[in-house]
Enzyme design. Structure first.
Site, PDB file in Angstrom:
ATOM      1  CB  ILE A 143      -1.273   0.079   5.191  1.00  0.00           C
ATOM      2  CG1 ILE A 143      -2.041  -1.206   4.875  1.00  0.00           C
ATOM      3  CG2 ILE A 143       0.216  -0.144   4.994  1.00  0.00           C
ATOM      4  CD1 ILE A 143      -1.975  -1.598   3.415  1.00  0.00           C
ATOM      5  CD  GLU A 188      -0.479   6.783   7.568  1.00  0.00           C
ATOM      6  OE1 GLU A 188      -0.524   6.080   6.538  1.00  0.00           O
ATOM      7  OE2 GLU A 188       0.513   7.449   7.890  1.00  0.00           O
ATOM      8  CE  LYS A 235      -7.486   4.687  -1.463  1.00  0.00           C
ATOM      9  NZ  LYS A 235      -8.035   3.309  -1.357  1.00  0.00           N
ATOM     10  N   GLY A 282     -12.558  -0.476   5.021  1.00  0.00           N
ATOM     11  CA  GLY A 282     -13.418  -0.991   6.075  1.00  0.00           C
ATOM     12  C   GLY A 282     -13.421  -0.074   7.282  1.00  0.00           C
ATOM     13  N   GLY A 309     -20.186  -6.144   0.507  1.00  0.00           N
ATOM     14  CA  GLY A 309     -19.906  -4.802   0.992  1.00  0.00           C
ATOM     15  C   GLY A 309     -18.544  -4.274   0.610  1.00  0.00           C
ATOM     16  N   GLY A 335      -5.945   2.617   4.050  1.00  0.00           N
ATOM     17  CA  GLY A 335      -6.717   2.243   5.232  1.00  0.00           C
ATOM     18  C   GLY A 335      -5.859   2.167   6.473  1.00  0.00           C
ATOM     19  CB  THR A 370     -18.293   2.844   6.749  1.00  0.00           C
ATOM     20  OG1 THR A 370     -19.478   2.433   6.062  1.00  0.00           O
ATOM     21  CG2 THR A 370     -17.455   1.607   7.068  1.00  0.00           C
ATOM     22  CB  VAL A 371     -14.507   6.063   8.057  1.00  0.00           C
ATOM     23  CG1 VAL A 371     -13.232   6.507   8.779  1.00  0.00           C
ATOM     24  CG2 VAL A 371     -14.156   5.235   6.827  1.00  0.00           C
ATOM     25  CB  VAL A 403      -2.723   6.379   1.062  1.00  0.00           C
ATOM     26  CG1 VAL A 403      -2.092   5.300   0.182  1.00  0.00           C
ATOM     27  CG2 VAL A 403      -2.846   7.673   0.278  1.00  0.00           C
TER      28      VAL A 403
END
Length: 435
Positions: free
Chosen positions: A138, A131, A207, A304, A189, A136, A15-16, A134
């Site tokens: 942000i 980064e 996190k 996501g 999902g 996503g 996904t990432v 933690v």
């Protein structure tokens, strides 16, 4: 400006990884125009090259051999988005020893081995950035370590797991049971087929460990952080929380009191007037309190493909900027050293919501109040929901208790449940102290 090219080797294409590939394809020109550095994905490590994927990439990029990336002298930067502790940790370490810069989204690796990998990056004069580990999309770690680094932080509290926040939001807003909300999250999902890491708080603990290192300079291993998940939260708890003016959220919280640091991950009742109470569904937020900035909150999608890819590509942007300015060796991370002025002190004190089921008969309330008092526990608010006038019927007795350690509260409740008129302690939920 002399144009340079950075060749990237990507470990993982889920996904990432797929989101990162798409984002570089669509937004890479922005980085190139800004820095004069072109980012090119040269190799992608996957388990099975023949498998069909949602994101199209040239077949010649894929490899099943990690050495095609880790030992490839043409690769400048390794992006690790495969997840899990192993072999990800070993691959990251090998990349660093091979003098390759590394970007990772792997919170489990950074929480467990971040300080050691940071030291290794310093020794090899390469950049290690994480980064995306933690929050996503942000940019909380960058904010804490750059824009806000002059502050002495007294608190960092976050909703850092989108799965649990989605489930609790559905229970609150749509009157779903925990089981139905989990099924809905899985169908959309937002939750894995095996949701244990999320719903039991393990993801949030990882996190929080990273946030503590960044904000307070203290190393607290994930396994040392008191942890409780959301699997025991009921619709009844949600209803009582609403009556008292709270929303239930899974909070990751670290607080500094003089020379001690307290932290935990647990469901907590958040006052409806606090900004964290407005964070719903798959969104995340981190609230921090500094001695100069006072209160600040960063908010956005915490998971996501594209939000997390945004953080990964942001880290690649910083590496490209370092290449453009010839400062890659000056941009290496500072090793995380323990802040010797702070001592880790476990969970600390909290206010608590307690739901006791007891017989509706004279003397019960006085006996329970006296027992709490014998343990030095004060009662802030009390609510009894009657189920009729017949003596002997069991009713919920709802308490909001003054600040107390969980161990002390457990001792009091162990004595209280021995009374014959007490059927059970149905729920214990922290009430967030967010001054």
């Amino acid at each position: 400006m002399n144009k340079q090219k950075i060749k990237i080797g990507m470990l993982g294409f889920g996904t990432v990884g797929g989101g990162t590939y798409r984002m570089l394809a669509s937004n890479g020109k922005i980085i190139e125009d800004s820095t004069g550095v072109e980012l090119e994905i040269s190799r992608i490590l996957v388990r099975d090259k023949s498998r069909k994927r949602d994101v199209d990439a040239p077949a010649e990029l894929f490899t099943e051999d990690p050495d095609d990336i880790l030992k490839n002298p043409d690769i400048d930067v390794v992006v690790e988005v495969m997840g899990g502790l192993q072999p990800a940790t070993d691959y990251i370490a090998e990349a660093i020893r091979s003098k390759k810069h590394v970007v990772t989204a792997n919170k489990a690796v950074i929480a467990k081995d971040g300080p050691g990998l940071t030291d290794l990056a310093v020794q090899n004069k390469v950049i290690l950035r994480y980064e995306a580990s933690v929050g996503g999309g942000i940019p909380i770690l960058n904010a804490l370590s750059t824009s806000l680094q002059a502050n002495e932080f007294t608190e960092v509290t976050g909703i850092v797991n989108g799965t649990t926040n989605y489930i609790l939001s559905q229970m609150t807003d749509n009157d779903m049971s925990y089981e139905d909300a989990l099924k809905d999250a899985q169908a959309r999902g937002f939750a894995e087929a095996d949701p244990t890491a999320d719903v039991e708080g393990y993801d949030a603990v990882n996190k929080l460990s990273i946030l503590i290192s960044t904000a307070f300079g203290v190393r607290v291993a994930p396994e040392d952080i008191p942890r409780e998940g959301i699997t025991n939260i009921t619709k009844e708890d949600i209803g009582f929380a609403t009556q008292f003016g709270y929303k239930i959220k899974l909070l990751a919280q670290a607080r500094r009191y003089r020379s001690t640091l307290e932290c935990h991950v647990q469901p907590a009742m958040v006052p409806m007037g606090h900004p964290l109470a407005t964070v719903n569904n798959e969104f995340n937020a981190v609230f921090a309190k500094g001695n100069a900035v006072d209160d600040v909150m960063l908010y956005g999608k915490g998971a996501g493909a594209m939000p997390t890819a945004s953080a990964v590509v942001g880290d690649l942007f910083e590496i490209a900027r370092a290449y453009a300015t010839g400062t890659t060796e000056q941009s290496i991370p500072t090793a995380v050293n323990d802040n010797t002025s702070l001592t880790f002190d476990g969970e600390g004190q909290n206010m608590y919501y307690v739901n006791l089921i007891a017989e509706d008969m004279p003397g019960v309330l006085g006996t329970i109040a006296t027992t709490f008092g014998n343990y030095g526990i004060g009662i802030d608010t009390f609510l009894q929901r009657s189920r009729g006038r017949k003596t002997g019927r069991h009713v919920p007795l709802i308490y909001i208790l003054h600040e107390v350690t969980r161990d002390r509260l457990n001792e009091a409740l162990e004595e209280i449940v021995k009374f014959t008129f007490v059927k059970e302690v149905k729920s214990i939920i922290s009430v967030a102290c967010l001054d």
